[in-house]
Design a protein around this motif. Sequence first.
Motif, PDB file in Angstrom:
ATOM      1  N   ASP A   1      28.024  52.277  -5.757  1.00 27.91           N
ATOM      2  CA  ASP A   1      29.302  51.978  -6.416  1.00 27.91           C
ATOM      3  C   ASP A   1      30.464  52.105  -5.438  1.00 27.91           C
ATOM      4  OD1 ASP A   1      28.131  51.445  -8.865  1.00 27.91           O
ATOM      5  OD2 ASP A   1      28.675  53.369  -9.773  1.00 27.91           O
ATOM      6  N   GLN A   2      30.413  53.119  -4.583  1.00 27.18           N
ATOM      7  CA  GLN A   2      31.495  53.306  -3.612  1.00 27.18           C
ATOM      8  C   GLN A   2      31.533  52.163  -2.601  1.00 27.18           C
ATOM      9  OE1 GLN A   2      32.156  57.133  -1.892  1.00 27.18           O
ATOM     10  NE2 GLN A   2      31.327  58.180  -3.664  1.00 27.18           N
ATOM     11  N   ILE A   3      30.370  51.768  -2.121  1.00 25.43           N
ATOM     12  CA  ILE A   3      30.307  50.656  -1.161  1.00 25.43           C
ATOM     13  C   ILE A   3      30.846  49.389  -1.809  1.00 25.43           C
ATOM     14  CG2 ILE A   3      28.737  49.129   0.123  1.00 25.43           C
ATOM     15  CD1 ILE A   3      26.937  51.680   0.490  1.00 25.43           C
ATOM     16  N   TYR A   4      30.429  49.126  -3.036  1.00 22.32           N
ATOM     17  CA  TYR A   4      30.893  47.934  -3.745  1.00 22.32           C
ATOM     18  C   TYR A   4      32.423  47.941  -3.880  1.00 22.32           C
ATOM     19  CZ  TYR A   4      31.801  44.518  -7.325  1.00 22.32           C
ATOM     20  OH  TYR A   4      32.317  43.465  -8.016  1.00 22.32           O
ATOM     21  N   GLU A   5      32.997  49.096  -4.198  1.00 18.99           N
ATOM     22  CA  GLU A   5      34.452  49.188  -4.340  1.00 18.99           C
ATOM     23  C   GLU A   5      35.164  48.774  -3.066  1.00 18.99           C
ATOM     24  OE1 GLU A   5      37.093  49.726  -6.582  1.00 18.99           O
ATOM     25  OE2 GLU A   5      35.395  49.349  -7.889  1.00 18.99           O
ATOM     26  N   VAL A   6      34.591  49.133  -1.939  1.00 20.03           N
ATOM     27  CA  VAL A   6      35.221  48.825  -0.655  1.00 20.03           C
ATOM     28  C   VAL A   6      35.133  47.338  -0.323  1.00 20.03           C
ATOM     29  CG1 VAL A   6      35.060  49.199   1.846  1.00 20.03           C
ATOM     30  CG2 VAL A   6      34.877  51.146   0.287  1.00 20.03           C
ATOM     31  N   VAL A   7      34.012  46.700  -0.622  1.00 16.91           N
ATOM     32  CA  VAL A   7      33.784  45.327  -0.165  1.00 16.91           C
ATOM     33  C   VAL A   7      33.983  44.247  -1.239  1.00 16.91           C
ATOM     34  CG1 VAL A   7      32.177  46.086   1.622  1.00 16.91           C
ATOM     35  CG2 VAL A   7      31.280  45.335  -0.586  1.00 16.91           C
ATOM     36  N   LYS A   8      34.218  44.629  -2.462  1.00 20.79           N
ATOM     37  CA  LYS A   8      34.191  43.660  -3.572  1.00 20.79           C
ATOM     38  C   LYS A   8      35.184  42.511  -3.449  1.00 20.79           C
ATOM     39  CE  LYS A   8      37.227  46.140  -6.720  1.00 20.79           C
ATOM     40  NZ  LYS A   8      37.292  46.854  -7.987  1.00 20.79           N
ATOM     41  N   ASN A   9      36.287  42.699  -2.767  1.00 24.28           N
ATOM     42  CA  ASN A   9      37.305  41.644  -2.687  1.00 24.28           C
ATOM     43  C   ASN A   9      37.245  40.820  -1.418  1.00 24.28           C
ATOM     44  OD1 ASN A   9      38.455  42.260  -5.224  1.00 24.28           O
ATOM     45  ND2 ASN A   9      39.521  43.986  -4.308  1.00 24.28           N
ATOM     46  N   ASP A  10      36.226  41.040  -0.593  1.00 22.58           N
ATOM     47  CA  ASP A  10      36.116  40.305   0.665  1.00 22.58           C
ATOM     48  C   ASP A  10      34.858  39.450   0.645  1.00 22.58           C
ATOM     49  OD1 ASP A  10      36.171  39.326   3.231  1.00 22.58           O
ATOM     50  OD2 ASP A  10      36.633  41.249   4.153  1.00 22.58           O
ATOM     51  N   ASP A  11      34.930  38.349  -0.098  1.00 29.01           N
ATOM     52  CA  ASP A  11      33.768  37.481  -0.281  1.00 29.01           C
ATOM     53  C   ASP A  11      33.173  36.991   1.031  1.00 29.01           C
ATOM     54  OD1 ASP A  11      34.264  37.706  -2.978  1.00 29.01           O
ATOM     55  OD2 ASP A  11      35.345  35.804  -3.123  1.00 29.01           O
ATOM     56  N   GLU A  12      34.012  36.691   1.981  1.00 31.76           N
ATOM     57  CA  GLU A  12      33.556  36.086   3.231  1.00 31.76           C
ATOM     58  C   GLU A  12      32.815  37.059   4.143  1.00 31.76           C
ATOM     59  OE1 GLU A  12      35.614  33.934   7.008  1.00 31.76           O
ATOM     60  OE2 GLU A  12      36.419  33.467   5.015  1.00 31.76           O
ATOM     61  N   ASN A  13      33.244  38.303   4.181  1.00 32.17           N
ATOM     62  CA  ASN A  13      32.692  39.243   5.154  1.00 32.17           C
ATOM     63  C   ASN A  13      31.867  40.376   4.556  1.00 32.17           C
ATOM     64  OD1 ASN A  13      33.927  38.049   7.522  1.00 32.17           O
ATOM     65  ND2 ASN A  13      35.853  38.707   6.618  1.00 32.17           N
ATOM     66  N   ALA A  14      31.861  40.518   3.257  1.00 32.71           N
ATOM     67  CA  ALA A  14      31.211  41.670   2.622  1.00 32.71           C
ATOM     68  C   ALA A  14      29.734  41.783   2.978  1.00 32.71           C
ATOM     69  CB  ALA A  14      31.386  41.610   1.104  1.00 32.71           C
ATOM     70  N   LEU A  15      28.978  40.706   2.815  1.00 35.32           N
ATOM     71  CA  LEU A  15      27.538  40.769   3.093  1.00 35.32           C
ATOM     72  C   LEU A  15      27.263  41.013   4.571  1.00 35.32           C
ATOM     73  CD1 LEU A  15      26.102  38.003   0.750  1.00 35.32           C
ATOM     74  CD2 LEU A  15      25.831  40.470   0.548  1.00 35.32           C
ATOM     75  N   LYS A  16      28.034  40.359   5.428  1.00 29.65           N
ATOM     76  CA  LYS A  16      27.862  40.573   6.871  1.00 29.65           C
ATOM     77  C   LYS A  16      28.132  42.034   7.231  1.00 29.65           C
ATOM     78  CE  LYS A  16      29.445  35.944   7.985  1.00 29.65           C
ATOM     79  NZ  LYS A  16      30.587  35.204   8.545  1.00 29.65           N
ATOM     80  N   ALA A  17      29.191  42.579   6.689  1.00 34.38           N
ATOM     81  CA  ALA A  17      29.553  43.966   6.969  1.00 34.38           C
ATOM     82  C   ALA A  17      28.466  44.919   6.480  1.00 34.38           C
ATOM     83  CB  ALA A  17      30.890  44.311   6.319  1.00 34.38           C
ATOM     84  N   MET A  18      27.897  44.645   5.312  1.00 35.11           N
ATOM     85  CA  MET A  18      26.833  45.514   4.801  1.00 35.11           C
ATOM     86  C   MET A  18      25.582  45.417   5.660  1.00 35.11           C
ATOM     87  SD  MET A  18      27.254  45.624   0.650  1.00 35.11           S
ATOM     88  CE  MET A  18      26.991  43.902   0.380  1.00 35.11           C
ATOM     89  N   MET A  19      25.297  44.238   6.216  1.00 36.85           N
ATOM     90  CA  MET A  19      24.136  44.104   7.106  1.00 36.85           C
ATOM     91  C   MET A  19      24.356  44.880   8.405  1.00 36.85           C
ATOM     92  SD  MET A  19      22.572  40.285   6.467  1.00 36.85           S
ATOM     93  CE  MET A  19      24.001  39.368   6.915  1.00 36.85           C
ATOM     94  N   VAL A  20      25.573  44.844   8.931  1.00 32.96           N
ATOM     95  CA  VAL A  20      25.882  45.613  10.134  1.00 32.96           C
ATOM     96  C   VAL A  20      25.746  47.106   9.834  1.00 32.96           C
ATOM     97  CG1 VAL A  20      27.722  46.245  11.754  1.00 32.96           C
ATOM     98  CG2 VAL A  20      27.358  43.835  11.151  1.00 32.96           C
ATOM     99  N   ALA A  21      26.266  47.519   8.693  1.00 39.07           N
ATOM    100  CA  ALA A  21      26.158  48.924   8.300  1.00 39.07           C
ATOM    101  C   ALA A  21      24.694  49.325   8.109  1.00 39.07           C
ATOM    102  CB  ALA A  21      26.947  49.172   7.017  1.00 39.07           C
ATOM    103  N   GLU A  22      23.899  48.434   7.524  1.00 41.23           N
ATOM    104  CA  GLU A  22      22.474  48.708   7.337  1.00 41.23           C
ATOM    105  C   GLU A  22      21.792  48.928   8.687  1.00 41.23           C
ATOM    106  OE1 GLU A  22      18.529  46.774   5.179  1.00 41.23           O
ATOM    107  OE2 GLU A  22      20.194  45.454   5.713  1.00 41.23           O
ATOM    108  N   ASP A  23      22.105  48.079   9.653  1.00 46.49           N
ATOM    109  CA  ASP A  23      21.536  48.246  10.995  1.00 46.49           C
ATOM    110  C   ASP A  23      21.938  49.593  11.596  1.00 46.49           C
ATOM    111  OD1 ASP A  23      20.299  45.781  10.838  1.00 46.49           O
ATOM    112  OD2 ASP A  23      21.853  44.738  12.002  1.00 46.49           O
TER     113      ASP A  23
END
Length: 103
Positions: A70-92
């Motif tokens: 829920d916290q991660i979603y709150e941070v990225v929810k409004n950035d459609d273009e970069n949210a998934l990329k940012a989460m993949m970088v964080a996952e790595d």
Amino acid sequence: MESQFGNKIRSLREIQNLLLRQVASILEMDTAQLSKIERGERQAKKETVMKIAVILKVDENELLTLWLADQIYEVVKNDDENALKAMMVAEDSVKYEITKKIR
């Protein structure tokens, strides 16, 4: 999007026939505050999540995972273009830190 953590604890509380005020009292918070956490209008503190896990007799890692998601979603929810990329970088980064600890 609704709070996954809030929905889970509400569901567990209701299954166990516990009133909101009962759980809030054990947590030493007012009922309105716990209600806001269940509705996703307020974030619980990590310590509170762990206390809730004990009260509702559920694995704390399950609740911590939903709480963190829920916290991660709150941070990225409004950035459609970069949210998934940012989460993949964080996952790595997380995977890298885990492998460092294993070695």
